[in-house]
Design a protein around this motif. Structure first.
Motif, PDB file in Angstrom:
ATOM      1  N   SER A  42       0.820  -1.207   0.000  1.00 58.32           N
ATOM      2  CA  SER A  42       0.000   0.000   0.000  1.00 58.32           C
ATOM      3  C   SER A  42       0.861   1.267   0.000  1.00 58.32           C
ATOM      4  N   LEU A  43       0.285   2.363  -0.478  1.00 64.25           N
ATOM      5  CA  LEU A  43       0.976   3.663  -0.476  1.00 64.25           C
ATOM      6  C   LEU A  43       1.555   3.999   0.886  1.00 64.25           C
ATOM      7  N   LYS A  44       0.824   3.656   1.939  1.00 62.96           N
ATOM      8  CA  LYS A  44       1.267   4.021   3.292  1.00 62.96           C
ATOM      9  C   LYS A  44       2.529   3.266   3.699  1.00 62.96           C
ATOM     10  N   ASP A  45       2.845   2.188   2.990  1.00 63.73           N
ATOM     11  CA  ASP A  45       3.995   1.370   3.350  1.00 63.73           C
ATOM     12  C   ASP A  45       5.253   1.731   2.573  1.00 63.73           C
ATOM     13  N   PHE A  46       5.230   2.850   1.876  1.00 61.48           N
ATOM     14  CA  PHE A  46       6.430   3.292   1.167  1.00 61.48           C
ATOM     15  C   PHE A  46       7.172   4.330   1.997  1.00 61.48           C
ATOM     16  N   ASN A  47       8.504   4.195   1.927  1.00 63.24           N
ATOM     17  CA  ASN A  47       9.342   5.085   2.712  1.00 63.24           C
ATOM     18  C   ASN A  47       9.684   6.332   1.882  1.00 63.24           C
ATOM     19  N   GLY A  48       8.683   7.068   1.470  1.00 63.28           N
ATOM     20  CA  GLY A  48       8.912   8.308   0.724  1.00 63.28           C
ATOM     21  C   GLY A  48       8.855   8.144  -0.782  1.00 63.28           C
ATOM     22  N   GLU A  49       8.996   9.270  -1.454  1.00 60.22           N
ATOM     23  CA  GLU A  49       8.808   9.327  -2.905  1.00 60.22           C
ATOM     24  C   GLU A  49       9.885   8.576  -3.688  1.00 60.22           C
ATOM     25  N   TYR A  50      11.110   8.657  -3.201  1.00 61.00           N
ATOM     26  CA  TYR A  50      12.216   8.006  -3.920  1.00 61.00           C
ATOM     27  C   TYR A  50      11.966   6.515  -4.047  1.00 61.00           C
ATOM     28  N   GLU A  51      11.589   5.916  -2.934  1.00 60.41           N
ATOM     29  CA  GLU A  51      11.312   4.486  -2.955  1.00 60.41           C
ATOM     30  C   GLU A  51      10.091   4.207  -3.836  1.00 60.41           C
ATOM     31  N   TYR A  52       9.061   5.038  -3.716  1.00 59.44           N
ATOM     32  CA  TYR A  52       7.823   4.809  -4.483  1.00 59.44           C
ATOM     33  C   TYR A  52       8.087   4.866  -5.993  1.00 59.44           C
ATOM     34  N   VAL A  53       8.856   5.841  -6.405  1.00 63.62           N
ATOM     35  CA  VAL A  53       9.140   5.993  -7.843  1.00 63.62           C
ATOM     36  C   VAL A  53       9.888   4.776  -8.372  1.00 63.62           C
ATOM     37  N   ASN A  54      10.862   4.311  -7.608  1.00 63.75           N
ATOM     38  CA  ASN A  54      11.631   3.163  -8.071  1.00 63.75           C
ATOM     39  C   ASN A  54      10.824   1.871  -8.094  1.00 63.75           C
ATOM     40  N   ILE A  55       9.960   1.707  -7.113  1.00 64.69           N
ATOM     41  CA  ILE A  55       9.201   0.456  -7.029  1.00 64.69           C
ATOM     42  C   ILE A  55       7.920   0.485  -7.869  1.00 64.69           C
ATOM     43  N   ALA A  56       7.273   1.634  -7.965  1.00 65.62           N
ATOM     44  CA  ALA A  56       5.979   1.686  -8.667  1.00 65.62           C
ATOM     45  C   ALA A  56       6.087   2.154 -10.116  1.00 65.62           C
ATOM     46  N   TYR A  57       7.217   2.763 -10.467  1.00 70.11           N
ATOM     47  CA  TYR A  57       7.378   3.219 -11.853  1.00 70.11           C
ATOM     48  C   TYR A  57       8.478   2.425 -12.565  1.00 70.11           C
ATOM     49  N   ILE A  58       9.662   2.500 -11.980  1.00 68.16           N
ATOM     50  CA  ILE A  58      10.829   2.005 -12.709  1.00 68.16           C
ATOM     51  C   ILE A  58      10.924   0.481 -12.719  1.00 68.16           C
ATOM     52  N   LYS A  59      10.765  -0.132 -11.550  1.00 65.72           N
ATOM     53  CA  LYS A  59      10.863  -1.592 -11.515  1.00 65.72           C
ATOM     54  C   LYS A  59       9.827  -2.263 -12.419  1.00 65.72           C
ATOM     55  N   PRO A  60       8.529  -1.870 -12.333  1.00 68.91           N
ATOM     56  CA  PRO A  60       7.577  -2.523 -13.246  1.00 68.91           C
ATOM     57  C   PRO A  60       7.837  -2.221 -14.718  1.00 68.91           C
ATOM     58  N   CYS A  61       8.435  -1.067 -14.997  1.00 71.37           N
ATOM     59  CA  CYS A  61       8.792  -0.747 -16.382  1.00 71.37           C
ATOM     60  C   CYS A  61       9.792  -1.791 -16.880  1.00 71.37           C
ATOM     61  N   ILE A  62      10.781  -2.100 -16.022  1.00 69.60           N
ATOM     62  CA  ILE A  62      11.767  -3.132 -16.360  1.00 69.60           C
ATOM     63  C   ILE A  62      11.067  -4.485 -16.478  1.00 69.60           C
ATOM     64  N   MET A  63      10.112  -4.726 -15.565  1.00 68.37           N
ATOM     65  CA  MET A  63       9.382  -6.002 -15.567  1.00 68.37           C
ATOM     66  C   MET A  63       8.699  -6.241 -16.912  1.00 68.37           C
ATOM     67  N   TYR A  64       8.048  -5.201 -17.453  1.00 69.40           N
ATOM     68  CA  TYR A  64       7.337  -5.385 -18.725  1.00 69.40           C
ATOM     69  C   TYR A  64       8.305  -5.674 -19.858  1.00 69.40           C
ATOM     70  N   ASP A  65       9.477  -5.061 -19.792  1.00 68.04           N
ATOM     71  CA  ASP A  65      10.438  -5.344 -20.861  1.00 68.04           C
ATOM     72  C   ASP A  65      10.939  -6.776 -20.754  1.00 68.04           C
ATOM     73  N   CYS A  66      11.171  -7.248 -19.524  1.00 65.67           N
ATOM     74  CA  CYS A  66      11.596  -8.641 -19.313  1.00 65.67           C
ATOM     75  C   CYS A  66      10.518  -9.597 -19.815  1.00 65.67           C
ATOM     76  N   LEU A  67       9.260  -9.282 -19.511  1.00 69.47           N
ATOM     77  CA  LEU A  67       8.148 -10.137 -19.941  1.00 69.47           C
ATOM     78  C   LEU A  67       8.121 -10.221 -21.465  1.00 69.47           C
TER      79      LEU A  67
END
Ligand SMILES: [Zn+2]
Length: 485
Positions: A405-430
């Motif tokens: 959940s949003l409340k479980d993120f330790n700030g924006e830096y972590e959120y951007v990397n986990i909710a934007y960048i990591k899944p972006c990489i995930m789709y390319d891997c898929l």
């Protein structure tokens, strides 16, 4: 939303007369409808709305719950929409307050009991006084007011523009657990709603130009005021931005009228072209764009941009390439979030990741902008590795779990990397793993099956399983953070 910190791609390179336009047709769908009538005077908005609620679930309803997002801008709010890091940028003239109030709730003239409830006075709960059975309707009228703070945010009044997202009580999405309540987290986009049909009447100073989620049906001037009526069906919310400084240009592509509103842009044609090419490309790649109009709106906004049905806000504080990239990103959200919705509090990565990867697809398909798929994916990977390394050094551990959940993120830096960048990489891997044919077939199926509905990550996994791709383990390893990149 487009977080500036997610600029993984571009930063590296980087009267009385009436004009009636077609008229508003009435649809008889099994959907909730909103008829909203608001008047704006300076920073004060007075509104009344009639919600014709359709119970599309298999359980009875005794009360309705609405989000009062505008109340998060009040003095003493427990959850401020503005993060501590953005306070000075968001409040250029010092911290000040707004708020939302409800004066009356009734059903066909009969007063209904209501209370302002929720964790942070963020929910309007209306006692219907009767049970509404599945497939039945109830009509509720609400009188409300909204005071706008001088704040650069989704809802606020500023030097050039007035942003009016979340300006009315919005029904909470309803699932198996009832209506879903969410506070206004400063991180991410804390929104979750069901689609409804909107007719919105806006009265304001006639010198304002209005960009809105709806299609203009009529415009009537009386004295110094103008009343404009807009309509949009199957929308998760309705937003508008107004300014006395707006100029606009419009281009129609495949029967979609695309308008760019701006006040500070030396090359508006270039900016409009990003939106035109995006609508064209994403329609071809994922499925046809779901409305017949789209507005790209330059405005004061601290984050890069923000998506709403048929309208996107683009920050006036971006450099050229980043400006174009944000237009592409927000336009991609018309597929992932506006059409295929999701609970953005619980599964923020679901729409943001796919939107980020759609940006990669856009540039890959439009080589004239000079960015390749390989380069952008590598940039994302490098950014993600730096995040992992920094987190490890600073916190002694890295939390790469996407399913939280949003409340479980330790700030924006972590959120951007986990909710934007990591899944972006995930789709390319898929895509690498199952091939282009199955990958795109899956996205087209996902769009077709969940358009105007809310999807979960499990729905996405299910879609790929149906395409014949053995992808369940693949997704799980990303969702739960086990995969090492
Ligand atoms: Zn976004």
């Amino acid at each position: 939303m487009f977080k500036k910190t997610a600029l993984i791609l571009a930063t590296v390179l980087i009267f009385t007369y009436a004009v009636v336009l077609g008229g508003c047709k009435k649809d008889e769908n099994n959907r909730t409808t909103y008829e909203i009538d608001v008047s704006l005077s300076e920073n004060h908005l007075v509104g009344s709305q009639t919600v014709n609620y359709y119970n599309d679930t298999d359980t009875t309803v005794k009360e309705l719950k609405f989000n009062l997002f505008g109340n998060a801008f009040r003095k003493g709010a427990k959850y401020s929409p503005i993060s501590p890091a953005h306070l000075s940028l968001s409040y250029p003239n010092g911290i000040n307050y707004g708020g939302m109030a409800v004066q009356d709730v009734n059903s066909n003239g009969q007063s209904l009991e209501f209370e302002i409830s929720g964790e942070d006075a963020n929910i309007l709960t209306v006692n219907l006084g009767e049970e509404i059975f599945p497939e039945e309707r109830v009509v509720v009228s609400i009188d409300f007011t909204l005071d706008l703070a001088n704040v650069v945010a989704r809802t606020g009044i500023n030097a050039h523009t007035i942003n009016l997202a979340n300006f009315y009580p919005i029904l909470c999405a309803r699932g198996e657990q009832g209506f879903y309540e969410c506070v206004y987290y400063s991180n991410g986009d804390p929104f979750y709603s069901d689609c409804a049909d909107y007719t919105v009447k806006i009265t304001l100073d006639k010198n304002f130009v209005v960009a809105s989620s709806g299609k203009l049906c009529s415009s009537i001037e009386k004295g110094e005021l103008t009343t404009k009526t807009y309509k949009i069906d199957n929308a998760r919310s309705f937003a508008f931005v107004c300014s006395k400084l707006f100029k606009s240009i419009t281009k129609t592509v495949d029967e979609v009228e695309i308008t760019y509103y701006y006040y500070d842009d030396l090359t508006p044609d270039k900016s409009l072209e990003y939106a035109v090419k995006s609508i064209d490309f994403f329609s071809e790649r994922f499925g046809k764009y779901c409305y017949d109009h789209f507005s790209v709106v330059q405005t004061e906004f601290v984050q890069g941009g923000m998506e709403f049905p048929a309208l996107v806000m683009i920050s006036d504080d971006l450099e050229d390439k980043a400006y174009g990239e944000v237009i592409v990103h927000e336009t991609a959200h018309q597929w992932w979030q506006t059409a295929v919705g999701n609970n953005e509090i619980e599964y923020g990565f679901l729409d943001e990741g796919l939107t980020e990867y759609s940006v990669v697809l856009f540039y890959e398909n439009n080589p004239e902008y000079g960015m390749t798929r390989e380069y952008m994916v590598k940039s994302a990977q490098d950014t993600y590795k730096v995040f992992c390394s920094v987190s490890d050094k600073v916190f002694g551990k890295v939390n790469t779990v996407m399913m939280r959940s949003l409340k479980d993120f330790n700030g924006e830096y972590e959120y951007v990397n986990i909710a934007y960048i990591k899944p972006c990489i995930m789709y390319d891997c898929l895509r690498e793993s199952i091939g282009d044919a199955k990958f795109f077939k899956g996205l087209q199926k996902y769009y077709k099956e969940f358009k105007f509905k809310n999807a979960t990550p499990y729905d996405l996994v299910g879609i790929y399983e149906k395409t014949g791709a053995d992808s369940n383990g693949f997704f799980e390893s990303f969702f739960d953070g086990k995969v090492i990149l």
